[in-house]
Motif scaffolding. Structure first.
Motif, PDB file in Angstrom:
ATOM      1  N   THR A 117       0.854  -1.183   0.000  1.00  0.00           N
ATOM      2  CA  THR A 117       0.000   0.000   0.000  1.00  0.00           C
ATOM      3  C   THR A 117       0.888   1.229   0.000  1.00  0.00           C
ATOM      4  OG1 THR A 117      -1.886   1.085   1.067  1.00  0.00           O
ATOM      5  CG2 THR A 117      -0.187   0.217   2.512  1.00  0.00           C
ATOM      6  N   HIS A 118       0.387   2.320  -0.559  1.00  0.00           N
ATOM      7  CA  HIS A 118       1.169   3.553  -0.656  1.00  0.00           C
ATOM      8  C   HIS A 118       0.680   4.560   0.379  1.00  0.00           C
ATOM      9  CE1 HIS A 118       3.458   2.816  -4.450  1.00  0.00           C
ATOM     10  NE2 HIS A 118       2.510   1.909  -4.596  1.00  0.00           N
ATOM     11  N   ASP A 126       1.341   8.622   1.535  1.00  0.00           N
ATOM     12  CA  ASP A 126       1.944   9.890   1.114  1.00  0.00           C
ATOM     13  C   ASP A 126       3.184  10.211   1.936  1.00  0.00           C
ATOM     14  OD1 ASP A 126       0.079  10.325  -0.847  1.00  0.00           O
ATOM     15  OD2 ASP A 126      -1.227  11.553   0.409  1.00  0.00           O
ATOM     16  N   ARG A 132       8.834   9.280  -6.309  1.00  0.00           N
ATOM     17  CA  ARG A 132       7.666   9.582  -7.122  1.00  0.00           C
ATOM     18  C   ARG A 132       7.303   8.373  -7.976  1.00  0.00           C
ATOM     19  NH1 ARG A 132       5.407  14.246  -8.295  1.00  0.00           N
ATOM     20  NH2 ARG A 132       7.273  15.433  -7.740  1.00  0.00           N
ATOM     21  N   ARG A 137       3.525   6.065  -9.596  1.00  0.00           N
ATOM     22  CA  ARG A 137       2.241   6.307 -10.253  1.00  0.00           C
ATOM     23  C   ARG A 137       1.201   6.895  -9.308  1.00  0.00           C
ATOM     24  NH1 ARG A 137      -0.968   1.756  -9.104  1.00  0.00           N
ATOM     25  NH2 ARG A 137       0.193   0.052  -8.138  1.00  0.00           N
ATOM     26  N   LYS A 138       1.450   6.839  -7.999  1.00  0.00           N
ATOM     27  CA  LYS A 138       0.515   7.406  -7.027  1.00  0.00           C
ATOM     28  C   LYS A 138       1.071   8.657  -6.365  1.00  0.00           C
ATOM     29  CE  LYS A 138      -1.966   3.129  -6.080  1.00  0.00           C
ATOM     30  NZ  LYS A 138      -2.566   2.249  -5.055  1.00  0.00           N
ATOM     31  N   THR A 142       5.291   8.932  -2.580  1.00  0.00           N
ATOM     32  CA  THR A 142       4.809   8.059  -1.506  1.00  0.00           C
ATOM     33  C   THR A 142       5.928   7.157  -1.013  1.00  0.00           C
ATOM     34  OG1 THR A 142       4.149   6.301  -3.041  1.00  0.00           O
ATOM     35  CG2 THR A 142       2.500   7.982  -2.533  1.00  0.00           C
ATOM     36  N   ASN A 174       6.273   3.119  -0.212  1.00  0.00           N
ATOM     37  CA  ASN A 174       5.597   1.856  -0.514  1.00  0.00           C
ATOM     38  C   ASN A 174       5.772   0.930   0.681  1.00  0.00           C
ATOM     39  OD1 ASN A 174       4.387  -0.347  -1.696  1.00  0.00           O
ATOM     40  ND2 ASN A 174       5.569  -0.248  -3.583  1.00  0.00           N
ATOM     41  N   GLY A 197       8.192   5.023  -3.286  1.00  0.00           N
ATOM     42  CA  GLY A 197       6.925   4.759  -3.956  1.00  0.00           C
ATOM     43  C   GLY A 197       7.097   4.245  -5.372  1.00  0.00           C
ATOM     44  N   THR A 233      -3.346   9.225   5.319  1.00  0.00           N
ATOM     45  CA  THR A 233      -3.948   9.693   4.071  1.00  0.00           C
ATOM     46  C   THR A 233      -3.594  11.152   3.790  1.00  0.00           C
ATOM     47  OG1 THR A 233      -6.005  10.389   5.175  1.00  0.00           O
ATOM     48  CG2 THR A 233      -5.884   8.104   4.402  1.00  0.00           C
TER      49      THR A 233
END
Length: 430
Positions: A183-184, A186, A198, A200-201, A204, A206, A226, A325
């Protein structure tokens, strides 16, 4: 002669200056000591008493306000909160200071984690300095990490009850000990590191996690970029030495009882891990209004159904701790500690308060199971030993064959139950 007198004058001036400095220091010390004695004799000032009353009233509202006041403020019910404070005192991880209790330290930290509250908001609510809020926030994070061994143990080498009691899963997944996924979260980083993180989300970290079907985290590896692939992070987790690596058990080779985790298509089927068939329907929504047409679709359907438990676990975690989040304004090592602390707290709440409203209603867990020691290190797969390309290919083919056998057993049982024994498959298997 004049030079001698000049040197004596310099020495005299230096001595006089030193004596004056000592007198100033002594005088200042005596003044402060006298002021402290007066404060002790006269008691706290009216301003200090007002602040203490305000803080006491806030803590009282958290405990005794609305029925869900504690749940809303610290993201756990009052019983679990009080047990956590008691645990911290008992293990000497936190202690009451002269001006701030363990309960207040926990309340500040849990509100920040649960509501992504800013430092200035905590300063206002608890009438504390920003330095005090920051200091105790970090202190509580470290204390929570110290109970990780008690509330986050790697998956036991036994059949989970959620699999054992479900005929769709048992005996087909009898050797499954959990699910893994990433899960990513921020992340905030210096400009020089943003490119690395950086993906695709966005920017973040990972996070790789493993959990059991009853939604308890058993392993968490946080802090990866991420942009890193899930499979690369899994390789890192497996290559770490004990007790820091992800544990996978071996079994009786004759009976093919090696334990394994279920993973999504971002990983590969290999020793200890079984992914779904590629190019075949997988997600539960894809099966809405239709039944499986062949063994691979049936396997993917049940694989997805069981592995959805870890998605639900991530959902509960991020719903409870909103800081996961948001963009956290902390040094990156602290951001990693925040993720680990939230997963430990998730397990703690699920253990001491399984009726918590944010947990699945069907969640049923005995605290004693979590407290058991796992003494099966001799039966853990060794992923640190290098393998040749031929050995790796052979082991993956062996586990793909095992997946095929599970799919065939599922299909045979499914056809016997629901298709009057008709095992014909209406779509060609690629």
């Amino acid at each position: 002669m004049d030079g001698d007198f000049a040197g004596e004058d310099v020495v005299i001036r230096m001595c006089a200056g030193a004596a004056l400095s000592v007198m100033v220091i002594v005088f200042t010390f005596l003044r402060r000591l006298e002021h402290r004695r007066r404060s002790i004799r006269s008691g706290p000032s009216d301003e200090r008493l007002r602040q203490e009353r305000t803080r006491a009233a806030l803590i009282s509202r958290i405990y005794h306000g609305y029925s869900d006041s504690c749940q809303n403020f610290v993201r756990m019910r009052s019983g679990a909160f009080m047990k956590l404070a008691k645990l911290m005192r008992k293990k000497h991880l936190l202690k009451d200071s002269r001006h701030i209790t363990v309960e207040e330290q926990l309340a500040i930290t849990l509100n920040i984690l649960g509501h992504k509250s800013k430092n200035r908001m905590m300063r206002t609510q608890f009438i504390r300095s920003g330095e005090t809020v920051s200091r105790y926030f970090n202190r509580v994070l470290q204390a929570i990490s110290c109970i990780q061994g008690k509330y986050m143990k790697q998956a036991p080498n036994e059949v989970p009850q959620e699999i054992l009691s479900n005929p769709s899963f048992y005996p087909f997944f009898k050797d499954c000990i959990g699910m893994i996924d990433g899960t990513h979260v921020d992340a905030m980083l210096p400009a020089s590191l943003v490119v690395r993180f950086r993906g695709r989300k966005g920017v973040t970290q990972n996070v790789l996690a493993a959990c059991t079907p009853n939604k308890l985290f058993t392993y968490v590896l946080a802090g990866w970029e991420g942009s890193a692939k899930d499979y690369r992070i899994l390789q890192e987790a497996l290559s770490r030495p004990k007790p820091y690596g992800l544990r996978v058990y071996t079994g009786n080779k004759l009976d093919n009882e090696n334990k394994y985790y279920l993973c999504d298509a971002g990983y590969t089927t290999q020793p200890g891990f079984i992914s779904p068939y590629r190019g075949v329907r997988y997600h539960l929504k894809e099966f809405t209004g239709r039944t499986p047409q062949n063994r691979r679709e049936l396997f993917n359907l049940r694989h997805s159904s069981l592995r959805s438990k870890i998605k639900a676990t991530f959902g509960i975690l991020k719903s409870r701790f909103k800081i996961l989040t948001a963009k956290p304004h902390y040094p990156f090592p602290v951001q990693v500690d925040i993720v680990l602390a939230c997963t430990v707290l998730h397990n703690y709440i699920a253990t001491v308060d399984p009726d918590d409203e944010l947990l699945n209603e069907s969640f049923d867990f005995e605290e004693e199971v979590l407290a058991e020691e796992i003494n099966e290190e001799a039966n853990v797969m060794d992923f640190t030993r290098p393998q040749s390309v031929r050995e790796q290919s052979a082991s993956k083919d062996e586990w793909r064959s095992r997946r095929d056998q599970i799919a065939l057993d599922m299909w045979t049982d499914y056809c016997h139950r629901y298709r009057h024994g008709d095992t014909s498959e209406y779509r060609l298997l690629s």
